[in-house]
Design a protein around this motif. Structure first.
Motif, PDB file in Angstrom:
ATOM      1  N   GLU A 149     -10.393  -2.954  -7.733  1.00  0.00           N
ATOM      2  CA  GLU A 149     -11.468  -3.838  -7.283  1.00  0.00           C
ATOM      3  C   GLU A 149     -12.870  -3.245  -7.422  1.00  0.00           C
ATOM      4  OE1 GLU A 149     -10.578  -4.955  -3.291  1.00  0.00           O
ATOM      5  OE2 GLU A 149      -8.752  -6.068  -3.824  1.00  0.00           O
ATOM      6  N   ASP A 150     -13.002  -1.947  -7.339  1.00  0.00           N
ATOM      7  CA  ASP A 150     -14.330  -1.331  -7.310  1.00  0.00           C
ATOM      8  C   ASP A 150     -14.876  -1.079  -8.711  1.00  0.00           C
ATOM      9  OD1 ASP A 150     -14.123  -1.342  -4.571  1.00  0.00           O
ATOM     10  OD2 ASP A 150     -13.580   0.779  -4.412  1.00  0.00           O
ATOM     11  N   ILE A 194      -7.487   5.557  -3.065  1.00  0.00           N
ATOM     12  CA  ILE A 194      -7.600   4.438  -2.126  1.00  0.00           C
ATOM     13  C   ILE A 194      -7.107   4.814  -0.732  1.00  0.00           C
ATOM     14  CG2 ILE A 194      -5.304   3.454  -2.611  1.00  0.00           C
ATOM     15  CD1 ILE A 194      -6.621   0.673  -2.469  1.00  0.00           C
ATOM     16  N   MET A 240       0.821  -1.197   0.000  1.00  0.00           N
ATOM     17  CA  MET A 240       0.000   0.000   0.000  1.00  0.00           C
ATOM     18  C   MET A 240       0.864   1.259   0.000  1.00  0.00           C
ATOM     19  SD  MET A 240      -3.000   1.363  -0.002  1.00  0.00           S
ATOM     20  CE  MET A 240      -4.146   0.085   0.505  1.00  0.00           C
ATOM     21  N   ASN A 243     -11.131   2.061  -4.771  1.00  0.00           N
ATOM     22  CA  ASN A 243     -10.089   1.122  -5.170  1.00  0.00           C
ATOM     23  C   ASN A 243     -10.210   0.926  -6.682  1.00  0.00           C
ATOM     24  OD1 ASN A 243      -8.689  -1.312  -5.845  1.00  0.00           O
ATOM     25  ND2 ASN A 243      -8.757  -1.942  -3.695  1.00  0.00           N
ATOM     26  N   ARG A 291     -13.241   7.752  -1.297  1.00  0.00           N
ATOM     27  CA  ARG A 291     -12.322   6.619  -1.439  1.00  0.00           C
ATOM     28  C   ARG A 291     -12.778   5.679  -2.543  1.00  0.00           C
ATOM     29  NH1 ARG A 291     -11.097   1.507   0.391  1.00  0.00           N
ATOM     30  NH2 ARG A 291      -8.917   1.188   1.005  1.00  0.00           N
TER      31      ARG A 291
END
Length: 200
Positions: free
Chosen positions: A131-132, A74, A1, A128, A126
């Motif tokens: 993934e989102d 993120i 991260m 991602n 926020r």
């Protein structure tokens, strides 16, 4: 991260790209859409330099607000810094003096804060990118100096998601080290270096 969220940036980074957006891309979108209600997205918005830069351009081009620049990242810590809107003067070296006085308040000899009128043009949240799911209907997406850290298969999936998120005639601007060599395979046209367009 930590590797993916380095969050080192400045306002109007790589100035020629921004002036091209201001002088050509945004006016072209206004002409195509027939109004000044463009939907703009700063993907991987980090500590806010890019979305605030885009918000300044939107203001200078007379775009309506709302819609606001949508800033997504993120890193919740980076978003908190962006929402506070305080920056060191070295991050503002590319900002024209009249823009500096119009959009920033001087705190001290080293620091400036984004004025409320500019803050109101940006919406932070926020997201991602990998993934989102993405929303759709964007006119312009900026994703600069983000995908360079991803694997080839992740980059490919992300570029396809960006294509699908754009309206026909919309643009994707990537970083100066992120040329999309296989842009045609995603459906894009190459408009200029590092700038890709979804055909009308």
């Amino acid at each position: 991260m930590d590797y993916l969220t380095i969050n080192v940036s400045e306002f109007l980074r790589n100035p020629p790209r921004w002036w091209d957006l201001k002088d050509h891309v945004i006016p072209d979108l206004i002409k195509i859409r027939g109004n000044k209600k463009l939907r703009l997205w700063s993907a991987g918005s980090a500590t806010g330099e890019e979305p605030y830069s885009l918000a300044m351009l939107s203001s200078e081009c007379g775009l309506s607000s709302p819609p606001m620049v949508e800033a997504r990242d993120i890193d919740s810590g980076a978003i908190a810094i962006a929402q506070k809107g305080v920056y060191h003067k070295r991050q503002l070296v590319n900002v024209p003096p009249d823009w500096l006085s119009r959009y920033f308040s001087k705190i001290d000899e080293q620091s400036y804060q984004v004025k409320d009128d500019l803050k109101k043009r940006v919406s932070f949240s926020r997201l991602n990118l990998v993934e989102d799911r993405f929303d759709t209907g964007y006119d312009l997406i900026l994703c600069r100096n983000v995908v360079i850290y991803f694997r080839p298969e992740t980059k490919a999936a992300l570029y396809q998601k960006f294509f699908d998120a754009l309206k026909p005639g919309g643009y994707l601007l990537v970083g100066s080290t992120e040329q999309i060599f296989e842009y045609k395979s995603y459906g894009f046209e190459s408009s200029k270096p590092f700038l890709y367009r979804k055909p009308l």
